[in-house]
Design a protein around this motif. Structure first.
Motif, PDB file in Angstrom:
ATOM      1  N   GLU A  28     -44.573  17.755  66.798  1.00 21.46           N
ATOM      2  CA  GLU A  28     -43.993  18.865  66.032  1.00 21.46           C
ATOM      3  C   GLU A  28     -42.618  18.490  65.481  1.00 21.46           C
ATOM      4  O   GLU A  28     -42.281  18.825  64.345  1.00 21.46           O
ATOM      5  N   VAL A  29     -41.816  17.812  66.292  1.00 24.13           N
ATOM      6  CA  VAL A  29     -40.488  17.371  65.847  1.00 24.13           C
ATOM      7  C   VAL A  29     -40.620  16.460  64.630  1.00 24.13           C
ATOM      8  O   VAL A  29     -39.955  16.659  63.598  1.00 24.13           O
ATOM      9  N   VAL A  30     -41.473  15.452  64.743  1.00 26.99           N
ATOM     10  CA  VAL A  30     -41.665  14.509  63.633  1.00 26.99           C
ATOM     11  C   VAL A  30     -42.257  15.217  62.425  1.00 26.99           C
ATOM     12  O   VAL A  30     -41.818  15.002  61.280  1.00 26.99           O
ATOM     13  N   LYS A  31     -43.231  16.070  62.658  1.00 34.21           N
ATOM     14  CA  LYS A  31     -43.895  16.790  61.562  1.00 34.21           C
ATOM     15  C   LYS A  31     -42.905  17.664  60.805  1.00 34.21           C
ATOM     16  O   LYS A  31     -42.822  17.618  59.568  1.00 34.21           O
ATOM     17  N   GLN A  32     -42.106  18.474  61.522  1.00 29.52           N
ATOM     18  CA  GLN A  32     -41.196  19.402  60.844  1.00 29.52           C
ATOM     19  C   GLN A  32     -40.076  18.663  60.115  1.00 29.52           C
ATOM     20  O   GLN A  32     -39.654  19.074  59.034  1.00 29.52           O
ATOM     21  N   ARG A  33     -39.591  17.574  60.689  1.00 25.94           N
ATOM     22  CA  ARG A  33     -38.534  16.813  60.012  1.00 25.94           C
ATOM     23  C   ARG A  33     -39.063  16.150  58.750  1.00 25.94           C
ATOM     24  O   ARG A  33     -38.347  16.027  57.755  1.00 25.94           O
ATOM     25  N   THR A  34     -40.318  15.738  58.780  1.00 27.15           N
ATOM     26  CA  THR A  34     -40.929  15.158  57.580  1.00 27.15           C
ATOM     27  C   THR A  34     -41.175  16.244  56.534  1.00 27.15           C
ATOM     28  O   THR A  34     -40.968  16.022  55.334  1.00 27.15           O
ATOM     29  N   GLN A  35     -41.606  17.427  56.985  1.00 28.25           N
ATOM     30  CA  GLN A  35     -41.836  18.535  56.058  1.00 28.25           C
ATOM     31  C   GLN A  35     -40.544  18.936  55.344  1.00 28.25           C
ATOM     32  O   GLN A  35     -40.565  19.298  54.159  1.00 28.25           O
ATOM     33  N   ALA A  36     -39.417  18.889  56.070  1.00 23.05           N
ATOM     34  CA  ALA A  36     -38.128  19.288  55.500  1.00 23.05           C
ATOM     35  C   ALA A  36     -37.433  18.141  54.758  1.00 23.05           C
ATOM     36  O   ALA A  36     -36.402  18.346  54.125  1.00 23.05           O
ATOM     37  N   SER A  37     -37.999  16.934  54.845  1.00 23.96           N
ATOM     38  CA  SER A  37     -37.451  15.767  54.132  1.00 23.96           C
ATOM     39  C   SER A  37     -38.610  14.996  53.514  1.00 23.96           C
ATOM     40  O   SER A  37     -38.941  13.883  53.954  1.00 23.96           O
ATOM     41  N   PRO A  38     -39.263  15.568  52.489  1.00 26.14           N
ATOM     42  CA  PRO A  38     -40.485  14.950  51.933  1.00 26.14           C
ATOM     43  C   PRO A  38     -40.284  13.575  51.324  1.00 26.14           C
ATOM     44  O   PRO A  38     -41.255  12.874  51.050  1.00 26.14           O
ATOM     45  N   SER A  39     -39.004  13.157  51.109  1.00 32.10           N
ATOM     46  CA  SER A  39     -38.765  11.820  50.572  1.00 32.10           C
ATOM     47  C   SER A  39     -39.002  10.744  51.621  1.00 32.10           C
ATOM     48  O   SER A  39     -39.142   9.553  51.302  1.00 32.10           O
ATOM     49  N   LEU A  40     -39.066  11.163  52.909  1.00 38.26           N
ATOM     50  CA  LEU A  40     -39.319  10.234  54.010  1.00 38.26           C
ATOM     51  C   LEU A  40     -40.763  10.373  54.473  1.00 38.26           C
ATOM     52  O   LEU A  40     -41.334  11.464  54.409  1.00 38.26           O
ATOM     53  N   ASN A  41     -41.344   9.267  54.980  1.00 34.58           N
ATOM     54  CA  ASN A  41     -42.696   9.375  55.526  1.00 34.58           C
ATOM     55  C   ASN A  41     -42.631   9.566  57.047  1.00 34.58           C
ATOM     56  O   ASN A  41     -41.564   9.465  57.660  1.00 34.58           O
ATOM     57  N   THR A  42     -43.773   9.848  57.637  1.00 34.54           N
ATOM     58  CA  THR A  42     -43.840  10.153  59.063  1.00 34.54           C
ATOM     59  C   THR A  42     -43.300   9.007  59.917  1.00 34.54           C
ATOM     60  O   THR A  42     -42.538   9.230  60.876  1.00 34.54           O
ATOM     61  N   TYR A  43     -43.662   7.783  59.568  1.00 36.24           N
ATOM     62  CA  TYR A  43     -43.231   6.619  60.352  1.00 36.24           C
ATOM     63  C   TYR A  43     -41.715   6.465  60.308  1.00 36.24           C
ATOM     64  O   TYR A  43     -41.077   6.185  61.319  1.00 36.24           O
ATOM     65  N   ARG A  44     -41.117   6.649  59.117  1.00 32.23           N
ATOM     66  CA  ARG A  44     -39.672   6.514  58.975  1.00 32.23           C
ATOM     67  C   ARG A  44     -38.944   7.595  59.767  1.00 32.23           C
ATOM     68  O   ARG A  44     -37.929   7.334  60.415  1.00 32.23           O
ATOM     69  N   VAL A  45     -39.459   8.818  59.738  1.00 30.40           N
ATOM     70  CA  VAL A  45     -38.845   9.912  60.504  1.00 30.40           C
ATOM     71  C   VAL A  45     -38.914   9.617  61.997  1.00 30.40           C
ATOM     72  O   VAL A  45     -37.941   9.833  62.735  1.00 30.40           O
ATOM     73  N   LEU A  46     -40.035   9.094  62.451  1.00 27.35           N
ATOM     74  CA  LEU A  46     -40.186   8.733  63.866  1.00 27.35           C
ATOM     75  C   LEU A  46     -39.164   7.669  64.254  1.00 27.35           C
ATOM     76  O   LEU A  46     -38.479   7.790  65.292  1.00 27.35           O
ATOM     77  N   LEU A  47     -39.044   6.626  63.441  1.00 30.78           N
ATOM     78  CA  LEU A  47     -38.078   5.556  63.721  1.00 30.78           C
ATOM     79  C   LEU A  47     -36.644   6.079  63.727  1.00 30.78           C
ATOM     80  O   LEU A  47     -35.853   5.742  64.621  1.00 30.78           O
ATOM     81  N   ASN A  48     -36.305   6.904  62.749  1.00 30.31           N
ATOM     82  CA  ASN A  48     -34.957   7.467  62.674  1.00 30.31           C
ATOM     83  C   ASN A  48     -34.631   8.306  63.910  1.00 30.31           C
ATOM     84  O   ASN A  48     -33.521   8.233  64.456  1.00 30.31           O
ATOM     85  N   THR A  49     -35.601   9.084  64.356  1.00 31.54           N
ATOM     86  CA  THR A  49     -35.402   9.933  65.539  1.00 31.54           C
ATOM     87  C   THR A  49     -35.163   9.086  66.778  1.00 31.54           C
ATOM     88  O   THR A  49     -34.239   9.343  67.564  1.00 31.54           O
ATOM     89  N   LEU A  50     -35.968   8.036  66.947  1.00 29.75           N
ATOM     90  CA  LEU A  50     -35.823   7.161  68.117  1.00 29.75           C
ATOM     91  C   LEU A  50     -34.509   6.381  68.075  1.00 29.75           C
ATOM     92  O   LEU A  50     -33.852   6.196  69.108  1.00 29.75           O
TER      93      LEU A  50
END
Length: 267
Positions: free
Chosen positions: A110-132
């Motif tokens: 949910e964390v990765v999904k919502q951050r990607t939804q609110a930042s559509p210029s980033l993909n799921t993998y990039r959001v996951l890496l940024n979070t970690l």
């Protein structure tokens, strides 16, 4: 609960979860952007409404399966109370335990999904890496408490109401309900539960989307709710309520209807 019932609940719950999350994903994206602190259009508006769908696809089957296995297992432990006035309490307890277990799987996705939804210029993998990189593994569980505190009240309303509506319909027609009838009960129960818990959903969204180190990122739900109310008033507390109610009503129809259908087929 025997092995066959366990397997049926596991598979039926997982299939139902995937059906809902993938079918209604665009509505979930719109709701997240409406609730976002940066505002709907800055969060992406109607662009890229499938942003974050890989995260939802990965998490939906195991989290829904975990919920229903826990829910049915707990109900089976209290079988003797199911036909008494204590039945609603049994359903509330079963649903609450189910949500606590399911959120262990649901929250990181949910964390990765919502951050990607609110930042559509980033993909799921990039959001996951940024979070970690920025927050470590704990960052994936940002908002776990707020998610559980949203899901438990939601389930305390939805599942006892769903079971009650099914029981009333069953008595009136004098026999077993079809899957579509269970689905209609699920839609009604889900819509009511969705609306009354919208403020908690708004708080959860703010916490998950907040930048590390900000007051919202601390996860203090009363403080976040006060901040939302102070900056946006009552409408802010119910931001996204229309897509949320629509999503969960339709989701309740698909989710609980599919669950009943698959489970009965397997049993």
């Amino acid at each position: 609960m025997d092995r066959r019932e366990f397997t049926a609940s596991l598979v039926a719950g997982g299939c139902a979860g995937m059906c809902v999350d993938l079918t209604l994903f665009p509505l979930d994206t719109i709701k997240t952007r409406l609730q976002s602190q940066q505002g709907f259009y800055k969060a992406g508006g109607f662009r890229g409404i499938y942003a974050g769908v890989p995260s939802a696809a990965i998490g939906s089957f195991p989290s829904a399966a975990a919920f229903f296995v826990t829910y049915e297992s707990t109900k089976s432990l209290f079988t003797g109370y199911s036909a008494t006035n204590l039945a609603p309490i049994t359903h509330m307890l079963a649903a609450s335990l189910g949500e606590i277990v399911a959120c262990l799987i649901r929250v990181p996705t949910e964390v990765v999904k919502q951050r990607t939804q609110a930042s559509p210029s980033l993909n799921t993998y990039r959001v996951l890496l940024n979070t970690l990189q920025e927050e470590g593994f704990r960052g994936l569980y940002r908002g776990y408490g707020s998610t559980v505190l949203r899901e438990i009240p939601f389930s305390l309303v939805q599942f006892p109401l769903w079971e009650y509506l099914k029981a009333v319909w069953w008595r009136r027609q004098g026999g077993r309900l079809d899957s579509w009838q269970a689905a209609v009960c699920g839609a009604l129960a889900g819509g009511v539960a969705a609306f009354v818990t919208t403020p908690l959903d708004v708080a959860k969204t703010w916490i998950m989307l907040a930048k590390a180190g900000t007051s919202a990122a601390s996860g203090n739900i009363p403080k976040v709710l006060y901040e939302v109310w102070r900056s946006r008033g009552i409408p802010g507390l119910f931001a996204g309520s229309i897509p949320r109610v629509t999503f969960i009503s339709m989701g309740g129809f698909i989710f609980l209807g599919a669950y009943e259908k698959v489970r009965r087929t397997l049993l």
